[in-house]
Design an enzyme around this catalytic site. Structure first.
Site, PDB file in Angstrom:
ATOM      1  N   LYS A 257       0.845  -1.199   0.000  1.00  0.00           N
ATOM      2  CA  LYS A 257       0.000   0.000   0.000  1.00  0.00           C
ATOM      3  C   LYS A 257       0.878   1.245   0.000  1.00  0.00           C
ATOM      4  O   LYS A 257       2.045   1.190   0.386  1.00  0.00           O
ATOM      5  CB  LYS A 257      -0.862   0.012   1.269  1.00  0.00           C
ATOM      6  CG  LYS A 257      -2.002  -0.978   1.264  1.00  0.00           C
ATOM      7  CD  LYS A 257      -2.856  -0.776   2.515  1.00  0.00           C
ATOM      8  CE  LYS A 257      -3.994  -1.782   2.564  1.00  0.00           C
ATOM      9  NZ  LYS A 257      -4.997  -1.610   1.499  1.00  0.00           N
ATOM     10  N   ARG A 331     -10.353 -11.357   1.678  1.00  0.00           N
ATOM     11  CA  ARG A 331     -11.219 -12.377   1.084  1.00  0.00           C
ATOM     12  C   ARG A 331     -10.580 -13.766   1.164  1.00  0.00           C
ATOM     13  O   ARG A 331     -11.276 -14.766   1.181  1.00  0.00           O
ATOM     14  CB  ARG A 331     -11.553 -11.981  -0.359  1.00  0.00           C
ATOM     15  CG  ARG A 331     -10.357 -11.933  -1.250  1.00  0.00           C
ATOM     16  CD  ARG A 331     -10.619 -11.128  -2.514  1.00  0.00           C
ATOM     17  NE  ARG A 331     -10.642  -9.681  -2.269  1.00  0.00           N
ATOM     18  CZ  ARG A 331     -10.856  -8.777  -3.218  1.00  0.00           C
ATOM     19  NH1 ARG A 331     -11.101  -9.150  -4.457  1.00  0.00           N
ATOM     20  NH2 ARG A 331     -10.867  -7.487  -2.930  1.00  0.00           N
TER      21      ARG A 331
END
Ligand code: BES
Ligand code: ZN
Ligand code: ZN
Length: 476
Positions: A257, A331
């Site tokens: 990130k 996920r």
């Protein structure tokens, strides 16, 4: 905070007003307040004004125009009163209820107590120098007057639910290196009335949770898989599996990130925190439901052992996943938790709650969580719970054709599509591939760690989801 319902004396009495001339409520009308007569206080929503009569201190509190008063207005106004009382260090507060509003009395009392309990929260353990000489103090006792026995119970219940919210907030606000998978497991074990099972790395390997293990690869700490059991309806086979995303820090991994994208990532375990908060609430309220909380926990770190974009991993379901983006890690760990629910618990319904995608903040902002489900009953019940609690959710489509975006040429599925194309929907579609035919709902709460405190949220960690799901389970 202690609550009492007698007429005892307090350091301050909060007196409610509507906006407009002479719109004082009954209590306000008994005594005339000069700030009202002089027009210095007008009763605007959230307006506060101290007034004194003899040795008595009053806090005039505005609720805005009578016809615009809603539960949310009440929560926000009460939070303003709480804030000024805290800043003055007033620890014993008496509250007079707003009268003649269009809200039903039950709604009014609920909103008053939520505004009070939710805003009387502080996270001070990381503050040091700035505490010196501060007059700030949390309210220690609140007196509600003229409440029936039933209404008093409602206040007590709201207190229990708000404590669940505050438990979640504490976990979310803590440093990532404090709220580790191991520490969260320890906190879970303290829950009363909940049976807790902790899977360590060895057990996770044995269960073949290869996706959780992949995300964990670069972390200094082992992963944990938590199972929290509450049986409030032992005679019944009905059980809800409630799954919370527990990424204790999300660097993004090798798909690193940016620094601005990372500074809120200690909150990437908010789903897990909400599940722990909920379990505490349903157990304290002794709700007649069966709930199994499932919490996969790990840091998504970066290092020489990082799992690598382009590599394929196989999780508990046996499905192979090409990891095209290591920042789409939530996920992956949820997929293993869902697979565990499907194969081991066979629940009546699965609900997962997760800070899953930045896309949901783009679509809905901070205050509204995304709801994904193909089950109309779950959609209806969750929407009803949302309407009653004011924790907003909005249903988005599980648009099947977008599954195309998750097609892999070397594995059964890819873990991400394109970031700029319906990323919240593709994330939900990915989860759905593991759910099989179970009734399932997914709540994307990525916005729930605010940019800054607001309303009755005194820290960035809102604890969003606890009140919604507490209400859901109560009405189940
Ligand atoms: N934890 C993030 C989602 C997130 C973003 C939560 C901002 C709270 C605030 C998640 O793991 C993530 O990084 N998702 C990616 C997915 C993408 C790579 C497909 C995202 O949404 O950008
Ligand atoms: Zn991520
Ligand atoms: Zn994440």
């Amino acid at each position: 905070m202690k609550i009492s319902f007698n007429e005892s004396k307090a350091e301050v009495a909060v007196v409610p007003f509507f906006e407009g001339p002479n719109l004082a409520t009954k209590v306000g009308e008994k005594v005339s307040f000069s700030p009202v007569e002089f027009g210095d206080f007008r009763g605007k929503k959230g307006e506060v004004f101290f007034a004194y009569q003899g040795k008595e201190r009053f806090l005039l509190l505005g609720f805005g125009k009578r016809d615009q008063v809603s539960s949310e207005v009440v929560r926000e106004a009460v939070a303003e009163a709480v804030k000024v009382c805290q800043n003055k260090g007033l620890k014993k507060v008496k509250l007079f209820l707003l009268e003649k509003s269009k809200l039903a009395r039950e709604e009014l009392i609920l909103a008053y107590s939520e505004g009070l309990f939710l805003s009387n929260y502080a996270f001070k353990k990381l503050k040091h120098d700035s505490l010196k000489g501060e007059t700030f103090a949390l309210i220690e006792e609140s007196i509600f007057v003229h409440l029936s026995k039933e209404e008093q119970k409602l206040v007590e219940k709201t207190k229990t639910i708000s404590f669940g919210v505050n438990l979640a907030r504490d976990l979310i606000n803590s440093n990532a290196d404090e709220a580790t998978p191991q520490m969260i497991a320890k906190e879970a074990k303290k829950l009363k009335g909940i049976e807790v099972e902790v899977f360590d790395k060895k057990r996770i390997e044995k269960e073949k949770m290869g996706l959780l293990l992949a995300v964990n690869q670069a972390s200094q700490r082992d992963p944990v898989f938590l199972i929290l059991n509450y049986s409030g309806k032992p005679g019944s086979k009905d059980v809800t599996a409630l799954i919370g995303k527990g990424i204790t820090y999300d660097t993004g991994g090798l798909s690193l990130k940016t620094s601005t994208g990372m500074d809120s990532m200690k909150a990437d375990m908010a789903g897990a925190a909400v599940v722990i908060g909920i379990m505490q609430v349903i157990s304290s309220l002794k709700l007649k439901v069966n709930v199994t909380g499932l919490i996969p926990l790990t840091e998504n770190a970066i290092g020489p052992k990082s799992y690598k974009p382009g590599d394929v991993f196989i999780g508990m379901s046996g499905k192979s996943v090409e990891v095209v983006n290591t920042d789409a890690e939530g996920r992956l760990i949820l997929a293993d938790a869902i697979s565990y629910a499907v194969s081991k618990i066979k629940p009546s319904r699965i609900i997962d709650i997760a800070t899953l995608t930045g896309g949901i903040i783009v679509a809905l902002g901070e205050d509204v969580a995304g709801l994904f489900t193909d089950d109309e009953i779950l959609a209806k019940k969750l929407n009803e719970a949302s309407n009653r609690t004011g924790e907003a959710i909005w249903r988005l489509p599980l648009y099947k054709s977008y599954l195309e975006l998750l097609k892999s040429d070397i594995a059964d599925i890819k873990n991400a599509g394109e970031k700029s194309k319906a990323s919240s929907i593709t994330a939900a579609l990915f989860l759905k591939e593991f759910v099989k035919d179970f009734p399932w709902a997914h709540l994307d709460i990525a916005g729930a760690f605010f940019d800054k405190p607001k309303r009755y949220h005194t820290t960035r960690a809102s604890g969003m989801g606890v009140r919604l799901l507490a209400e859901f389970f109560e009405k189940l």
